[in-house]
Design a protein around this motif. Structure first.
Motif, PDB file in Angstrom:
ATOM      1  N   LEU A 146       0.829  -1.204   0.000  1.00  0.00           N
ATOM      2  CA  LEU A 146       0.000   0.000   0.000  1.00  0.00           C
ATOM      3  C   LEU A 146       0.865   1.255   0.000  1.00  0.00           C
ATOM      4  N   ALA A 147       1.914   1.256   0.812  1.00  0.00           N
ATOM      5  CA  ALA A 147       2.795   2.422   0.881  1.00  0.00           C
ATOM      6  C   ALA A 147       3.495   2.670  -0.447  1.00  0.00           C
ATOM      7  N   LYS A 148       3.936   1.613  -1.109  1.00  0.00           N
ATOM      8  CA  LYS A 148       4.649   1.778  -2.372  1.00  0.00           C
ATOM      9  C   LYS A 148       3.725   2.251  -3.492  1.00  0.00           C
ATOM     10  N   ARG A 149       2.477   1.813  -3.453  1.00  0.00           N
ATOM     11  CA  ARG A 149       1.535   2.265  -4.481  1.00  0.00           C
ATOM     12  C   ARG A 149       1.188   3.746  -4.326  1.00  0.00           C
ATOM     13  N   MET A 150       1.354   4.267  -3.113  1.00  0.00           N
ATOM     14  CA  MET A 150       1.014   5.668  -2.868  1.00  0.00           C
ATOM     15  C   MET A 150       2.249   6.519  -2.584  1.00  0.00           C
ATOM     16  N   ARG A 151       3.415   6.030  -2.952  1.00  0.00           N
ATOM     17  CA  ARG A 151       4.656   6.652  -2.502  1.00  0.00           C
ATOM     18  C   ARG A 151       4.913   8.037  -3.080  1.00  0.00           C
ATOM     19  N   PHE A 152       4.287   8.383  -4.194  1.00  0.00           N
ATOM     20  CA  PHE A 152       4.504   9.710  -4.767  1.00  0.00           C
ATOM     21  C   PHE A 152       3.521  10.743  -4.203  1.00  0.00           C
ATOM     22  N   GLY A 153       2.606  10.297  -3.346  1.00  0.00           N
ATOM     23  CA  GLY A 153       1.669  11.221  -2.727  1.00  0.00           C
ATOM     24  C   GLY A 153       0.589  11.725  -3.664  1.00  0.00           C
ATOM     25  N   THR A 154       0.395  11.055  -4.792  1.00  0.00           N
ATOM     26  CA  THR A 154      -0.573  11.517  -5.790  1.00  0.00           C
ATOM     27  C   THR A 154      -1.733  10.545  -5.956  1.00  0.00           C
ATOM     28  N   ALA A 155      -1.749   9.454  -5.196  1.00  0.00           N
ATOM     29  CA  ALA A 155      -2.802   8.452  -5.336  1.00  0.00           C
ATOM     30  C   ALA A 155      -3.303   8.024  -3.964  1.00  0.00           C
ATOM     31  N   VAL A 156      -4.547   7.604  -3.927  1.00  0.00           N
ATOM     32  CA  VAL A 156      -5.112   6.968  -2.736  1.00  0.00           C
ATOM     33  C   VAL A 156      -5.633   5.607  -3.159  1.00  0.00           C
ATOM     34  N   MET A 157      -5.560   4.648  -2.251  1.00  0.00           N
ATOM     35  CA  MET A 157      -5.995   3.278  -2.534  1.00  0.00           C
ATOM     36  C   MET A 157      -6.959   2.835  -1.441  1.00  0.00           C
ATOM     37  N   PHE A 158      -7.975   2.090  -1.828  1.00  0.00           N
ATOM     38  CA  PHE A 158      -8.943   1.551  -0.882  1.00  0.00           C
ATOM     39  C   PHE A 158      -9.035   0.041  -1.066  1.00  0.00           C
ATOM     40  N   ALA A 159      -9.149  -0.666   0.062  1.00  0.00           N
ATOM     41  CA  ALA A 159      -9.276  -2.121   0.006  1.00  0.00           C
ATOM     42  C   ALA A 159     -10.577  -2.503  -0.697  1.00  0.00           C
ATOM     43  N   ARG A 160     -10.493  -3.503  -1.553  1.00  0.00           N
ATOM     44  CA  ARG A 160     -11.649  -3.895  -2.347  1.00  0.00           C
ATOM     45  C   ARG A 160     -12.832  -4.307  -1.478  1.00  0.00           C
ATOM     46  N   HIS A 161     -12.562  -4.923  -0.320  1.00  0.00           N
ATOM     47  CA  HIS A 161     -13.662  -5.422   0.506  1.00  0.00           C
ATOM     48  C   HIS A 161     -14.473  -4.293   1.141  1.00  0.00           C
ATOM     49  N   LEU A 162     -13.977  -3.056   1.079  1.00  0.00           N
ATOM     50  CA  LEU A 162     -14.732  -1.923   1.612  1.00  0.00           C
ATOM     51  C   LEU A 162     -15.853  -1.486   0.684  1.00  0.00           C
ATOM     52  N   GLY A 163     -15.891  -2.058  -0.512  1.00  0.00           N
ATOM     53  CA  GLY A 163     -16.912  -1.679  -1.474  1.00  0.00           C
ATOM     54  C   GLY A 163     -16.498  -0.470  -2.294  1.00  0.00           C
ATOM     55  N   MET A 164     -17.450   0.066  -3.031  1.00  0.00           N
ATOM     56  CA  MET A 164     -17.152   1.122  -3.987  1.00  0.00           C
ATOM     57  C   MET A 164     -17.346   2.534  -3.426  1.00  0.00           C
ATOM     58  N   ARG A 165     -17.954   2.671  -2.268  1.00  0.00           N
ATOM     59  CA  ARG A 165     -18.285   4.014  -1.778  1.00  0.00           C
ATOM     60  C   ARG A 165     -17.064   4.897  -1.556  1.00  0.00           C
ATOM     61  N   PRO A 166     -15.981   4.383  -0.926  1.00  0.00           N
ATOM     62  CA  PRO A 166     -14.811   5.257  -0.759  1.00  0.00           C
ATOM     63  C   PRO A 166     -14.229   5.722  -2.084  1.00  0.00           C
ATOM     64  N   ALA A 167     -14.158   4.814  -3.065  1.00  0.00           N
ATOM     65  CA  ALA A 167     -13.644   5.186  -4.375  1.00  0.00           C
ATOM     66  C   ALA A 167     -14.571   6.170  -5.076  1.00  0.00           C
ATOM     67  N   LEU A 168     -15.878   5.995  -4.901  1.00  0.00           N
ATOM     68  CA  LEU A 168     -16.843   6.915  -5.508  1.00  0.00           C
ATOM     69  C   LEU A 168     -16.683   8.313  -4.939  1.00  0.00           C
ATOM     70  N   ARG A 169     -16.473   8.409  -3.636  1.00  0.00           N
ATOM     71  CA  ARG A 169     -16.254   9.734  -3.028  1.00  0.00           C
ATOM     72  C   ARG A 169     -15.010  10.390  -3.618  1.00  0.00           C
ATOM     73  N   ALA A 170     -13.943   9.609  -3.741  1.00  0.00           N
ATOM     74  CA  ALA A 170     -12.705  10.157  -4.303  1.00  0.00           C
ATOM     75  C   ALA A 170     -12.900  10.574  -5.760  1.00  0.00           C
ATOM     76  N   LEU A 171     -13.671   9.788  -6.512  1.00  0.00           N
ATOM     77  CA  LEU A 171     -13.964  10.121  -7.904  1.00  0.00           C
ATOM     78  C   LEU A 171     -14.714  11.448  -7.987  1.00  0.00           C
ATOM     79  N   LYS A 172     -15.686  11.623  -7.122  1.00  0.00           N
ATOM     80  CA  LYS A 172     -16.463  12.860  -7.117  1.00  0.00           C
ATOM     81  C   LYS A 172     -15.619  14.068  -6.702  1.00  0.00           C
ATOM     82  N   GLU A 173     -14.537  13.798  -5.973  1.00  0.00           N
ATOM     83  CA  GLU A 173     -13.627  14.879  -5.570  1.00  0.00           C
ATOM     84  C   GLU A 173     -12.641  15.248  -6.670  1.00  0.00           C
ATOM     85  N   GLY A 174     -12.703  14.542  -7.806  1.00  0.00           N
ATOM     86  CA  GLY A 174     -11.862  14.890  -8.947  1.00  0.00           C
ATOM     87  C   GLY A 174     -10.716  13.943  -9.224  1.00  0.00           C
ATOM     88  N   ARG A 175     -10.575  12.875  -8.430  1.00  0.00           N
ATOM     89  CA  ARG A 175      -9.517  11.904  -8.702  1.00  0.00           C
ATOM     90  C   ARG A 175      -9.887  11.003  -9.872  1.00  0.00           C
TER      91      ARG A 175
END
Length: 287
Positions: A146-175
Motif C-alpha cells: 500500500l505504501a509503495k503504491r502511494m509513494r509519490f503522494g498523488t494516489a489513494v488506494m482503498f481495500a476492495r472489501h470496503l466496497g465502492m463508496r470510498p472510491a466513488l467519493r474520491a472520484l467525485k472529488e476529482g480523482r
C-alpha cells in the motif's frame, strides 16, 4: 518476505532489457511445468480463442508465461524507481484525451494486463488518482504494498472489501479512478454476459459509478515494448452510460475484449475468468 523485497530492490537497478531477457528465460522454464495455472490458461485460451490451433494456443500461452514473469521481475520499478525513471519506463500515448476532460470526473477503464501496476503509478503522476487493491494475508506485506503504491503522494488506494463508496467519493472529488472490472467476482452483483463469446460473470459497477459521479469513461491499457511500456489512453466512450445496465456491461466487455485482442499474450489468462457459471453449467476448470 523482507529478503524477497530486498532481492526485488536489487533487480530494480537492472536495465529494462536485462530484466526482459531474464524473464524470457525463466518464463520459458515455468511454462514447461504442468501446473494448475497452466491448466487454467489452457482452458481460457481454448474457450476464448477457438479459432487458433492447439499449437498456436500453446505458443501463445508460453508467451504469456514469459510476460507474467517479466512483470514480476519488474515490480522493483513500481516500488523503487524515481519519478523520472517511471516516466521513461511507462510512456503515455493519448494523454491529450485525459487532458481534454480536465474539470470533469473521469474513470480510466482498464483490465488485468502485465504492466498494470506500473500503469497505475504512471497515471497518478499525471493527475490525482484512486484505485482499489486486494488485502494481502501478511500484514507487513500488505502495508508495504500500500505504501509503495502511494509513494509519490498523488494516489489513494482503498481495500476492495470496503466496497465502492470510498472510491466513488474520491472520484467525485476529482480523482481519476483506475478501474479494473474484468475478473470473476462471483455471482453476487454479477450478470452473465459474453466475453469472447463465453457467458462470464460481469459486474455493472462501471455504469453505476459513471452515473453516480457524472463521469466520462476512457478505456486504457499498458502495452509492453522492447524498451519499456506505453500506456494507451483512448477517447472517452460516447453515449455512456445509458439507462440500460445490461447494455452498458455488454459494451464494457466488448471494449475490454478489443483491448485484449491488440496484445493477447499480455492479458491475465491464468485467472479463472469463467469460474462462476450459470445454473446447470459444468465447471470449465474441473479435470
Amino acid at each position: 518476505m523482507k529478503l524477497l523485497v530486498g532481492f526485488v530492490w536489487l533487480l530494480s537497478w537492472l536495465p529494462f532489457r536485462v530484466l526482459s531477457a531474464l524473464g524470457w528465460l525463466i518464463g520459458h522454464l515455468v511454462a514447461s511445468v504442468p501446473t494448475s495455472r497452466r491448466h487454467i490458461g489452457d482452458v481460457n485460451l481454448r474457450l476464448c480463442l477457438p479459432e487458433l490451433t492447439p499449437a498456436q494456443r500453446r505458443r501463445l500461452l508460453r508467451r504469456h508465461f514469459v510476460a507474467m514473469v517479466q512483470m514480476l521481475l519488474e515490480y522493483g520499478y513500481c516500488w523503487f524507481a524515481s519519478r523520472e525513471r517511471m516516466e521513461r519506463l511507462m510512456r503515455i500515448e493519448g494523454l491529450e484525451h485525459l487532458r481534454a476532460v480536465d474539470g470533469r470526473n473521469a474513470i480510466l477503464l482498464t483490465a488485468h494486463f502485465t504492466g498494470l501496476d506500473l500503469a497505475g503509478v504512471r497515471v497518478s503522476l499525471e493527475a490525482p488518482a484512486v484505485g482499489l487493491y486486494s488485502v494481502q494475508k501478511d500484514p507487513w506485506l500488505d502495508k508495504f504494498f500500500l505504501a509503495k503504491r502511494m509513494r509519490f503522494g498523488t494516489a489513494v488506494m482503498f481495500a476492495r472489501h470496503l466496497g465502492m463508496r470510498p472510491a466513488l467519493r474520491a472520484l467525485k472529488e476529482g480523482r481519476r479512478f483506475f478501474y479494473l472490472p474484468d475478473q470473476d467476482f462471483g455471482h453476487r452483483d454479477s450478470i452473465f454476459l459474453p466475453f469472447f463469446g463465453v457467458p462470464a460473470a460481469t459486474i455493472t459497477g462501471l455504469s453505476r459509478m459513471a452515473t453516480a459521479a457524472d463521469a466520462v469513461v476512457l478505456p486504457c491499457y499498458p502495452r509492453r515494448e522492447a524498451d519499456g511500456y506505453t500506456l494507451v489512453i483512448e477517447p472517452p466512450l460516447q453515449d455512456f452510460p445509458t439507462a440500460d445496465l445490461v447494455a452498458d456491461a455488454t459494451r464494457m466487455n466488448a471494449v475490454i475484449e478489443a483491448m485484449v485482442r491488440r496484445q493477447t499474450h499480455q492479458y491475465f489468462w491464468l485467472h479463472k475468468r469463467f469460474k462462476s457459471r450459470p445454473p446447470g453449467e459444468a465447471d470449465f476448470y474441473a479435470r
